[in-house]
Each structure stands twice: as C-alpha cells, then as structure tokens.
Design a protein around this motif. Structure first.
Motif, mmCIF file in Angstrom:
data_model
loop_
_atom_site.group_PDB
_atom_site.id
_atom_site.type_symbol
_atom_site.label_atom_id
_atom_site.label_comp_id
_atom_site.label_asym_id
_atom_site.label_seq_id
_atom_site.Cartn_x
_atom_site.Cartn_y
_atom_site.Cartn_z
ATOM 1 N N LEU A 58 -1.994 19.178 -22.084
ATOM 2 C CA LEU A 58 -2.836 18.841 -23.131
ATOM 3 C C LEU A 58 -2.036 17.362 -23.543
ATOM 4 N N GLU A 59 -2.723 16.292 -23.247
ATOM 5 C CA GLU A 59 -2.108 15.092 -23.437
ATOM 6 C C GLU A 59 -1.933 14.579 -25.117
ATOM 7 N N ASP A 60 -2.791 15.190 -25.749
ATOM 8 C CA ASP A 60 -2.626 14.761 -27.388
ATOM 9 C C ASP A 60 -2.846 16.199 -27.966
ATOM 10 N N ARG A 61 -1.753 16.655 -28.669
ATOM 11 C CA ARG A 61 -1.514 17.931 -29.073
ATOM 12 C C ARG A 61 -2.388 17.971 -30.414
ATOM 13 N N GLU A 62 -2.653 16.953 -31.090
ATOM 14 C CA GLU A 62 -3.691 16.987 -32.209
ATOM 15 C C GLU A 62 -5.219 17.594 -31.866
ATOM 16 N N ARG A 63 -5.412 17.414 -30.369
ATOM 17 C CA ARG A 63 -6.684 17.895 -30.207
ATOM 18 C C ARG A 63 -6.940 19.640 -30.155
ATOM 19 N N TYR A 64 -5.520 20.356 -30.348
ATOM 20 C CA TYR A 64 -5.613 21.655 -30.602
ATOM 21 C C TYR A 64 -5.129 21.978 -32.070
ATOM 22 N N GLN A 65 -5.631 21.009 -33.142
ATOM 23 C CA GLN A 65 -5.645 21.245 -34.284
ATOM 24 C C GLN A 65 -6.854 20.762 -35.002
ATOM 25 N N THR A 66 -7.438 21.397 -35.819
ATOM 26 C CA THR A 66 -8.528 21.066 -36.686
ATOM 27 C C THR A 66 -8.305 19.702 -37.342
ATOM 28 N N VAL A 67 -9.285 18.951 -37.816
ATOM 29 C CA VAL A 67 -8.906 17.794 -38.449
ATOM 30 C C VAL A 67 -8.404 17.918 -39.921
ATOM 31 N N TYR A 68 -8.808 19.123 -40.404
ATOM 32 C CA TYR A 68 -8.447 19.483 -41.715
ATOM 33 C C TYR A 68 -7.291 20.544 -41.921
ATOM 34 N N ALA A 69 -6.667 20.758 -40.678
ATOM 35 C CA ALA A 69 -5.514 21.725 -40.521
ATOM 36 C C ALA A 69 -4.436 21.279 -41.581
#
Length: 347
Positions: free
Chosen positions: A158-169
């Motif tokens: 996974l290149e961008d770890r934020e893509r395994y977070q919701t935008v409201y995490a």
C-alpha cells in the motif's frame, strides 16, 4: 445451522489488491432485503437512498500502524508482531509470528533499539502479552516504525497508508479498518448532510476476531471475539429521535452494526450513552432492534460477516447477490466494492 451453508465460489482475481484512485467510484450493489431485487449503481449514488431525517452511522475508529518487525535480542531471529489491543499503559495483546520463538521473558528490539518488547504472557493461537519499553511518545514511535496491518489476502504494498483509513477516522485503536467507510469522501458526506441526513459517529475498535476464521462446523458453536465500543449521549439522542419519527438508521459497516445492535438489544430497542465490550454474534434468525439498512463490502466465504449480512437480507437473497457479484465482476473484500441492503430499493 451449518457454516458450510455460507460458502460461495470466489475467483481469486476478484480480490481487490489496491484501492481505487477515487473512493466514491467503487461500484454499489443495491439489494432489496424483502424482494431480493438487485440494482447496480456507483457508490456516490448512495445519497439517492437517503432521506431527510435518516441517520447515517459511521465508525470513527482509526487504524494503528500495528504491524512491527523486530529481532530477538539474543539470537537476532526475525519476528513479526501485530498489535491488537492495549491492556495497560505499555502492555499490548499481540499476534506473533513465529510464535514458538517468543516465550515468556523473550526480548525483541525494533528500529535499532528505539523500541523494546518483553513477552510477559503466552496466549493461545500465537497471542502474546508484550510490555514495550521506549523513550518519548509511543504513538510517534509506532507511526515511524509500524506498517498498516493489511489483511493476508492483500499481497500488494500500500503506497499511501491513509487509503486504509476512513476520511473521518479519529480515535486510535483498531487492528483493521472498518472498510465499508473507505468509500466515503468529505465531499460526499457534506452532500449527504446538506440533504438533511444526520451523520452520527460511534466507535468500535476492530480487534482479534477480524483475523480469526470460523473453525467450527456449526454456527452456534462459534465463540465471537470481544471488541470495545463507545456511543456518546448526543449520538444516542439523534438515533432515538430518528427512530421515533420513523426514519431509517443506516449502518455503515458490520462494526457499526454490532455496536448499534449491542446497545439497542440491552435497552429495549433504544439507544443510550454507553461504552464497553461486545461479543454479539449476529446470524440468521437474529431480530434487529437497531438498524434498518446496511452499507457493507463483500465478505469472505463462511465468515461471521457474511452471516451478519444474511441475518439482515436473508441467506438466499445474500448468496444470490454474491453469485451475481461474481458474475458481474465486482471487486471483493477490504479494497473492493460495496453493497447497500435496504427495504424497497429503486432503479
């Protein structure tokens, strides 16, 4: 009820390995839980199924970069850790591989000694209680040393770890993402709120059970894992108002569903400010008291998650929908497409 009744054929190539460039561009299968009718949409169309006064319930847990790679202090052997649950300030329940190399008293170092872990207790299934030693702030060290704990069926980096977070995490504590929420963007949530839909946040930290398959033949013999949840007074009041007025409560994800049903079951169908641990196991025959509709991803065969979906939509409707998803080449699991289960779907 047999676990095998929830099996289905899934071609390996349909397991999504990477997230789409645009979160809301995932496909959305809409399943009418009464008739079994199916409609194919794009996820951004989910707004068409929400009305003024409805509640959209989101799990705002934040995934920890909980996978650590270290070496045994005495032998230099490589050890992999997955942090699951904080027990005390510096003690964590973890999964360890290979577990046989980490016994009580074993010391493992991470990041050139910036972090040290001492095994305090051996648990079943590769579990260990680890006490960490460090200087500074633990979560800052974890952010620099840890990796996102992607499920084993995802083999690409996974290149961008934020893509395994919701935008409201928001609240740190999960060992895995509440993946149904990965499809939302701030812009889509703003549009939904502008329509008069109440956005409600609750918290459930996804834990050990996410990584544990059902190993029994009969559903009733399965022991469900416990996960920590929280609901605020404000969230409870908003949900109770919607329910009183006959509006829909739309749960985003099985984790939100387990939280809502845990609280509603304990309070005669009402919601109340609360926190605690839930091991609720929802499978066909269960009578829902908290939710009217569910947004969820496509789940593993014979998993507790597909059993929950089947409890809401019916086993026959669910398995037919999954067969249709395979036929139409939907993307499955964490980075895959979504399903909306609702009463009275529309074209």
């Amino acid at each position: 009820m047999e676990v095998k009744d929830f099996d289905f054929y899934l071609p390996e190539e349909l397991i999504a390995q990477t997230p789409l460039l645009e979160r809301t561009s995932s496909r959305l299968m809409v399943l009418d839980r009464s008739s079994g009718d199916i409609h194919h949409r794009i996820f951004s169309d989910v707004i068409d199924y929400l009305s003024e006064g409805d509640c959209l319930v989101l799990n705002d847990t934040r995934v920890l970069p909980a996978r650590l790679y270290g070496t045994k202090e005495d032998t230099g052997a490589n050890i992999e850790f997955l942090l699951l649950k904080q027990m005390e300030k510096n003690q964590w329940e973890t999964l360890v591989k290979p577990a046989k190399r980490v016994r009580k008293g074993t010391i493992v170092t991470f990041g050139d000694g910036r972090l040290r872990g001492i095994c305090k207790e051996e648990l079943e299934h590769g579990g260990r209680i680890i006490e960490f030693q460090y200087e500074g702030i633990f979560h800052e060290i974890l952010d620099s040393l840890g990796e996102m704990p992607l499920p084993p069926y995802i083999t690409e980096k996974l290149e961008d770890r934020e893509r395994y977070q919701t935008v409201y995490a928001k609240h740190r504590g999960s060992a895995a993402a509440p993946t149904a929420g990965l499809h939302f963007t701030e812009e889509l949530l703003d549009k939904i709120a502008s329509k008069g839909v109440e956005i409600v946040y609750i918290t459930l930290h996804v834990g050990l059970g996410t990584f544990r398959p059902v190993s029994v033949d009969t559903i009733e013999d399965h022991e469900m894992h416990a996960e920590f949840y929280q609901m605020s007074c404000e969230a409870a009041e908003t949900l109770n108002k919607a329910k009183k007025n006959g509006n829909k409560i739309v749960s985003v994800g099985t984790t939100s569903t387990r939280t809502l049903e845990t609280i509603a079951q304990a309070n005669g169908g009402k919601f109340t400010e609360s926190s605690g641990w839930t091991n609720i196991f929802i499978y066909p025959g269960y009578k829902f008291k908290g939710i009217n509709a569910l947004i969820t991803n496509f789940h593993l065969p014979k998993s507790t998650l597909i059993m929950l979906v089947s409890a809401l939509a019916g086993t026959d409707h669910t398995l037919h929908a999954y067969k249709e998803a395979v036929k139409e080449r939907y993307r499955f699991f964490s980075f895959g497409d979504a399903m909306l289960i609702i009463e009275g779907s529309k074209n």
